[in-house]
Structure formats: structure tokens, C-alpha cells
Scaffold this motif. Sequence first.
Motif, mmCIF file in Angstrom:
data_model
loop_
_atom_site.group_PDB
_atom_site.id
_atom_site.type_symbol
_atom_site.label_atom_id
_atom_site.label_comp_id
_atom_site.label_asym_id
_atom_site.label_seq_id
_atom_site.Cartn_x
_atom_site.Cartn_y
_atom_site.Cartn_z
ATOM 1 N N TYR A 65 0.087 0.777 -4.532
ATOM 2 C CA TYR A 65 -1.802 1.858 -3.950
ATOM 3 C C TYR A 65 -2.005 0.221 -2.904
ATOM 4 O O TYR A 65 -1.876 -0.681 -2.651
ATOM 5 C CB TYR A 65 -2.085 1.449 -5.297
ATOM 6 C CG TYR A 65 -3.545 0.530 -5.023
ATOM 7 C CD1 TYR A 65 -4.191 0.336 -5.216
ATOM 8 C CD2 TYR A 65 -2.638 -0.831 -6.021
ATOM 9 C CE1 TYR A 65 -4.937 -0.635 -5.023
ATOM 10 C CE2 TYR A 65 -3.712 -1.622 -6.904
ATOM 11 C CZ TYR A 65 -4.681 -1.625 -6.397
ATOM 12 O OH TYR A 65 -5.155 -2.988 -6.734
ATOM 13 N N GLN A 268 -1.059 7.153 -3.140
ATOM 14 C CA GLN A 268 0.136 6.377 -3.219
ATOM 15 C C GLN A 268 -0.640 5.457 -4.357
ATOM 16 O O GLN A 268 -0.629 4.696 -3.658
ATOM 17 C CB GLN A 268 1.185 6.902 -2.423
ATOM 18 C CG GLN A 268 0.198 5.274 -1.636
ATOM 19 C CD GLN A 268 0.829 5.337 -0.076
ATOM 20 O OE1 GLN A 268 2.032 4.615 0.204
ATOM 21 N NE2 GLN A 268 0.563 5.859 0.715
ATOM 22 N N TYR A 270 -1.541 5.289 -6.971
ATOM 23 C CA TYR A 270 -2.327 5.342 -8.264
ATOM 24 C C TYR A 270 -2.101 5.573 -9.618
ATOM 25 O O TYR A 270 -0.938 6.553 -9.936
ATOM 26 C CB TYR A 270 -3.229 6.297 -8.477
ATOM 27 C CG TYR A 270 -4.378 6.260 -6.645
ATOM 28 C CD1 TYR A 270 -5.805 6.175 -6.796
ATOM 29 C CD2 TYR A 270 -4.413 5.245 -5.381
ATOM 30 C CE1 TYR A 270 -6.674 5.900 -5.517
ATOM 31 C CE2 TYR A 270 -5.178 4.307 -4.688
ATOM 32 C CZ TYR A 270 -5.954 5.671 -5.215
ATOM 33 O OH TYR A 270 -7.164 4.216 -4.005
ATOM 34 N N THR A 274 -5.231 1.451 -11.321
ATOM 35 C CA THR A 274 -5.728 1.843 -10.117
ATOM 36 C C THR A 274 -7.300 1.926 -10.578
ATOM 37 O O THR A 274 -8.321 1.577 -9.700
ATOM 38 C CB THR A 274 -4.846 2.059 -9.157
ATOM 39 O OG1 THR A 274 -3.591 1.677 -9.869
ATOM 40 C CG2 THR A 274 -5.532 1.695 -7.877
#
Length: 361
Positions: A65, A268, A270, A274
Amino acid sequence: MFALTISETPLLSANFDTESSAMVLSPSHSWRLKYVSLGVLVLQTTSLVLTMRYSRTLKEDGPRYLASSAVVAAEVLKVLACTLFVFKESNFNVQAMNQLLKEEIVNKPMETMKLAIPAGIYTLQNNLLYVALSNLDGATYQVTYQLKILTTALFSVSMLGKRLGIYQWLSLLFLMAGVTLVQWPTESEGTEEQKILTAGSQFVGLMSVLMACVSSGFAGVYFEKILKETKQSVWVRNIQLGLFSFVFGFVGMIMYDGQRVRQSGMFQGYNTITCTVVVLQALGGLVIAVVIKYADNILKGFATSLSIIVSALISYFLLDDFNPTGVFFLGTMLVMAATILYSYPHKSASVGTIKIENCPT
């Protein structure tokens, strides 16, 4: 890759350091609220550090991420949370809330623009924290980051004319000694190339933490100065801060990670970890506000010290990325002693302390 875009943290973003903007607790507040705020601060600080560290070192099949994306998402959550608090203060009246925000933000552009400076600095600071936690273990980062006490003290003396007593200056000496011991080099196994790479990674992490300490001290004192000069709500000020931080973060994300965002999207990489990091980072400012309202300097000192111990224990037993030595423990003890000594309230009139006794809320 370094992305010029992040809170505390920092955490920050919409949070401001407790060392530079503590409020004296009135006797009417209960001990229960004090210890609740203590526990929340320890939990939030430790959880954010360890979760962020884990998220940056976790090996994944897909792309990692983007730190810049996490910063932008956290800023959005912070603004939404502070807006809810303003909504509550407006007796849940949408029209009253809109009128208040328009009057305090739109109709006072000069007051709003003052928050652009700390917002930009906080954005830089939070990116530096991501870089630091990608190159240092959680415990070393946590202890070294306590240098923000020193930078906050120096900026408070130079910018606000604060006076520090002998105990405060002595605690700063303990702090410097403790951090030096924490960073003391140790013999490690492995090839010469591995040692060079490890040393280089630690140097990058250390420099990132030191830069974050300087930015944290300046931004915190600057924000304190703004709060003392106006009577606006802390939540309104945090909304102003969050809006600028969002703009800076979004611009930075497009500048440094624009190609990756266009290829794989803003979110992206995740996952649950995250999202947890983003939420913890967004809630950081709110936790600090609660601590400032209910806790005192002694409890804040213990909270900081406890978070260091907890981070070290979890890094050693669960994350397996930290091997403590006797020198490290000695440095940690010095840092904890310095934190408590610096925060200890002294009744003598000749001893100055760094705190806001009449901070507008």
C-alpha cells in the motif's frame, strides 16, 4: 520511495503534541477519567507504532500500500470525525453547524490560512514516520522519537518565550544520554554486505526520526501559539488543519505516486492491517484531545514511558524484530526517567513549565 505526504501523527495532521500543549487538570475531574485517558493514550500510541511497523514490513504477493494514500485517507477520517464533534456542539443542528463552519472557516480566510504551515509540516512529519518505521524496529523508534520533547522545549523557549527550570533542563540531558545509548552500535552476525545494508537502513530510519522530531516540535509550538491567540474551537481548528493536510497529501500523492495510482488505484495493497493503521492514525488527534482535557503532566509522562515498554515487549515476543541488550535497557530507563522528570509539576514560581493553562477550547 519517499512520498512527501503524511499525522502524529504522528501523528499528526490534526493532532498536536501533548508535550507542547498540555492543559492543567482541575481538581474536580475524577481519578477514573485520568486513568482512562492514560490507558487510551498508551493503547493508541503503542498500537499505532506496532501496527504501522508491521504493515510496512509485511511480505505480500501484490503491491504494498502507498504511504501517501494512507495519509490522505487518514486526513479524510479526521475531518469527518471533527465535523461530527462540531455537529454535537451545535446541538445536532445541521443549519447551526453549517453557519458556524462558514463563519469560522470561509469568512475568516486569514485565520484559516494560518493552519497551512503546520498542516504542511505535519504532512512531511507523518511521511517521515512511515520511512522511519520501515527501517527501524518499533522499540528503537519509540524511544528515539522522544527527542521531540527536546525540540518542543527549544522551540517553546525561542518562539513563545517560555522558561524552563533546572529539572526540565536536567531531564533533557537524561534524554540525550538515553537516546545515544539506544542507538549504540552492537556486534551482529552475518556477512559484511548485510552489515553495511543494515547500517544504511538504520541510518535512514534514524535521520527520518530526527527530522520528524524537529518538525513535530516546531509544528506543535506553532499550533499552540495559534490556539492561544484565538478563541476558536479546537475541533474547528482541527478541521482547518485537516483540510490543508488533505490538499497537501493529495498533491504529494499525485506527484510522487501518480503513476502507481493510475495503474493500480489509490487503494492498492489495502487490507485489514492497512485500514487499521489508517483508523488509528485518524483517531490519534482525537485521543490527544481527550488526554489534554482529562490528564495531567505526570500521567502523560507515565503513558509515554509505558508505551515504550509495551512496544519493546511486543517487538521482542510477538514481532521477533528486536533483540534488546543491556545498553538498550539502560538507555530506555534514562529516557523514561527523563520523560517523567520533564513532566513533573514543580510548585516553585522560579521554575517554568511548558504547558497551556488557559488554552481556548
